[in-house]
Design a protein around this motif. Structure first.
Motif, mmCIF file in Angstrom:
data_model
loop_
_atom_site.group_PDB
_atom_site.id
_atom_site.type_symbol
_atom_site.label_atom_id
_atom_site.label_comp_id
_atom_site.label_asym_id
_atom_site.label_seq_id
_atom_site.Cartn_x
_atom_site.Cartn_y
_atom_site.Cartn_z
ATOM 1 N N ASP A 160 139.998 -64.368 -79.409
ATOM 2 C CA ASP A 160 140.071 -65.811 -79.197
ATOM 3 C C ASP A 160 141.533 -66.252 -79.295
ATOM 4 O O ASP A 160 142.101 -66.285 -80.392
ATOM 5 N N PRO A 161 142.181 -66.603 -78.170
ATOM 6 C CA PRO A 161 143.595 -66.995 -78.229
ATOM 7 C C PRO A 161 143.819 -68.341 -78.921
ATOM 8 O O PRO A 161 144.948 -68.697 -79.232
ATOM 9 N N SER A 162 142.726 -69.086 -79.164
ATOM 10 C CA SER A 162 142.872 -70.386 -79.822
ATOM 11 C C SER A 162 142.673 -70.301 -81.327
ATOM 12 O O SER A 162 142.743 -71.324 -82.009
ATOM 13 N N ALA A 163 142.423 -69.109 -81.855
ATOM 14 C CA ALA A 163 142.192 -68.957 -83.293
ATOM 15 C C ALA A 163 143.401 -69.461 -84.077
ATOM 16 O O ALA A 163 144.541 -69.059 -83.827
ATOM 17 N N GLY A 164 143.161 -70.351 -84.992
ATOM 18 C CA GLY A 164 144.245 -70.888 -85.813
ATOM 19 C C GLY A 164 145.070 -71.961 -85.130
ATOM 20 O O GLY A 164 146.002 -72.507 -85.732
ATOM 21 N N LEU A 165 144.743 -72.289 -83.877
ATOM 22 C CA LEU A 165 145.514 -73.283 -83.135
ATOM 23 C C LEU A 165 145.093 -74.680 -83.560
ATOM 24 O O LEU A 165 143.901 -74.985 -83.637
ATOM 25 N N ARG A 166 146.048 -75.537 -83.834
ATOM 26 C CA ARG A 166 145.775 -76.916 -84.226
ATOM 27 C C ARG A 166 146.665 -77.857 -83.436
ATOM 28 O O ARG A 166 147.828 -77.527 -83.169
ATOM 29 N N PRO A 167 146.147 -79.018 -83.068
ATOM 30 C CA PRO A 167 147.005 -79.991 -82.367
ATOM 31 C C PRO A 167 148.205 -80.328 -83.230
ATOM 32 O O PRO A 167 148.057 -80.537 -84.442
ATOM 33 N N PRO A 168 149.400 -80.378 -82.658
ATOM 34 C CA PRO A 168 150.589 -80.708 -83.456
ATOM 35 C C PRO A 168 150.507 -82.130 -83.993
ATOM 36 O O PRO A 168 149.932 -83.012 -83.361
ATOM 37 N N GLN A 169 151.056 -82.321 -85.160
ATOM 38 C CA GLN A 169 151.111 -83.661 -85.729
ATOM 39 C C GLN A 169 152.080 -84.506 -84.928
ATOM 40 O O GLN A 169 153.196 -84.079 -84.634
ATOM 41 N N ARG A 170 151.648 -85.694 -84.593
ATOM 42 C CA ARG A 170 152.526 -86.579 -83.831
ATOM 43 C C ARG A 170 153.532 -87.229 -84.771
ATOM 44 O O ARG A 170 153.143 -87.896 -85.721
ATOM 45 N N PRO A 171 154.810 -87.051 -84.480
ATOM 46 C CA PRO A 171 155.801 -87.732 -85.329
ATOM 47 C C PRO A 171 155.787 -89.224 -85.048
ATOM 48 O O PRO A 171 155.351 -89.659 -83.995
ATOM 49 N N ASP A 172 156.260 -89.990 -86.018
ATOM 50 C CA ASP A 172 156.396 -91.426 -85.796
ATOM 51 C C ASP A 172 157.356 -91.659 -84.638
ATOM 52 O O ASP A 172 158.448 -91.101 -84.589
ATOM 53 N N ALA A 173 156.945 -92.490 -83.677
ATOM 54 C CA ALA A 173 157.729 -92.671 -82.444
ATOM 55 C C ALA A 173 159.135 -93.156 -82.739
ATOM 56 O O ALA A 173 160.111 -92.721 -82.110
ATOM 57 N N ALA A 176 150.973 -74.604 -74.028
ATOM 58 C CA ALA A 176 150.165 -75.534 -73.237
ATOM 59 C C ALA A 176 149.658 -76.681 -74.095
ATOM 60 O O ALA A 176 149.655 -77.847 -73.671
ATOM 61 N N LEU A 177 149.242 -76.383 -75.316
ATOM 62 C CA LEU A 177 148.752 -77.416 -76.224
ATOM 63 C C LEU A 177 149.863 -78.397 -76.580
ATOM 64 O O LEU A 177 149.635 -79.616 -76.618
ATOM 65 N N ALA A 178 151.058 -77.886 -76.836
ATOM 66 C CA ALA A 178 152.183 -78.764 -77.174
ATOM 67 C C ALA A 178 152.508 -79.691 -76.013
ATOM 68 O O ALA A 178 152.808 -80.877 -76.214
ATOM 69 N N ARG A 179 152.450 -79.184 -74.797
ATOM 70 C CA ARG A 179 152.711 -80.020 -73.628
ATOM 71 C C ARG A 179 151.666 -81.114 -73.497
ATOM 72 O O ARG A 179 151.979 -82.269 -73.248
ATOM 73 N N TRP A 226 146.303 -76.189 -65.208
ATOM 74 C CA TRP A 226 147.644 -76.667 -64.821
ATOM 75 C C TRP A 226 148.651 -76.356 -65.918
ATOM 76 O O TRP A 226 149.773 -75.911 -65.655
ATOM 77 N N LEU A 227 148.248 -76.616 -67.155
ATOM 78 C CA LEU A 227 149.149 -76.390 -68.282
ATOM 79 C C LEU A 227 149.479 -74.908 -68.454
ATOM 80 O O LEU A 227 150.632 -74.536 -68.686
ATOM 81 N N LEU A 228 148.473 -74.060 -68.343
ATOM 82 C CA LEU A 228 148.687 -72.617 -68.509
ATOM 83 C C LEU A 228 149.532 -72.034 -67.386
ATOM 84 O O LEU A 228 150.222 -71.029 -67.569
ATOM 85 N N ALA A 229 149.475 -72.664 -66.208
ATOM 86 C CA ALA A 229 150.289 -72.217 -65.077
ATOM 87 C C ALA A 229 151.689 -72.836 -65.096
ATOM 88 O O ALA A 229 152.473 -72.609 -64.174
ATOM 89 N N ASP A 230 151.981 -73.634 -66.148
ATOM 90 C CA ASP A 230 153.293 -74.273 -66.299
ATOM 91 C C ASP A 230 153.609 -75.191 -65.124
ATOM 92 O O ASP A 230 154.704 -75.185 -64.588
#
Length: 271
Positions: free
Chosen positions: A116-129, A80-83, A42-46
């Motif tokens: 590997d399209p995920s090479a080096g990919l890391r979950p974004p740091q969540r900012p303080d709400a 997609a990961l950011a979403r 779903w995410l990759l298909a936007d």
């Protein structure tokens, strides 16, 4: 034992099923993996990720496996990961990313992906709400912008309901209880509530429509758009996450001291 199949599947869903059939997983784990990998489709298909009972019964979009190959794949997966990071808790996000990495690695072993399209990919740091959310003055400036009715409704709903972007984009006209300023109760979905500002604008936005997506694109839906994402009255399709985010960032660029523009997630009310 994981087997090797030289035939390259065209569709992402077929590649998923071959991976799951080969992986040494129990039935419970296989179900969790299938749901996680469907979420990425779903995410990759936007397109908005269904939630609750709707998620379990929804057919994932048809997606070519080739979207995960080539030069543009890392950027697509990064978006997609950011979403997903915006709406999933860190534990869920890390689990789903790990499951995807496992599938990507196996597909590479079969020769179905060149890199590997995920090479080096890391979950974004969540900012303080509290620091990420717009302050009162910033919010007033944003809501005072001269923008189309659709954007006025989208931005106010996000702020007044406190809901995630995906949840608001997934709304249909018949989900709305305009009289009581809330969505109708539905199993597996939280009830969203809004205030006077949204209540004033929503009837204008849905005038003449009894069902179909609440937030629509400017143009008619392309051929092959699922009926659930197409307005039966105008033929236009559901507004995508990517387009909604792009419009907001562009519109708010001149208000942002950094000149980048704000993100839709900053419209959430402060705790």
């Amino acid at each position: 034992m994981i087997y090797c199949d030289s035939h390259v599947p065209v569709e992402y869903a077929v590649a998923v099923e071959r991976y799951l059939a080969a992986a040494p997983l129990g039935e419970g784990s296989r179900r969790v993996y299938r749901i996680a990998l469907a979420t990425w489709s779903w995410l990759l298909a936007d397109r908005p990720v269904p939630s609750g009972a709707a998620r379990r019964g929804a057919a994932p979009p048809v997606l070519p496996l080739a979207v995960l190959d080539g030069d543009g794949a890392p950027a697509l997966l990064g978006t997609a990961l950011a979403r997903r990071a915006a709406d999933a808790d860190p534990r869920t996000l890390n689990r789903e990313l790990s499951i995807l990495r496992g599938a990507l690695g196996w597909w590479r072993e079969q020769g179905w992906l060149a890199a590997d399209p995920s090479a080096g990919l890391r979950p974004p740091q969540r900012p303080d709400a509290a620091s990420a959310a717009l302050g009162p003055e910033e919010l007033r400036a944003v809501l005072a912008l001269r923008v189309p009715l659709r954007e006025q409704v989208t931005w106010r709903l996000l702020h007044e309901s406190g809901a995630g972007v995906e949840a608001v984009l997934a709304l249909n006209v018949d989900d709305l209880d305009l009289l009581h300023r809330r969505t109708r109760p539905h199993p597996g979905r939280p009830v969203l509530q809004w205030r006077a500002s949204s209540a004033r604008l929503l009837p204008l936005l849905v005038a003449g429509r009894a069902d179909g997506p609440l937030l629509l694109t400017e143009r008619r839906a392309p051929a092959g758009t699922p009926a659930a994402d197409r307005c039966p009255y105008t033929g236009r399709s559901r507004l995508s996450y990517r387009r909604a985010a792009e419009l907001f960032t562009t519109a708010t660029r001149r208000l942002d001291p950094a000149g980048r523009g704000y993100t839709l997630h900053q419209l959430r009310p402060r705790p």
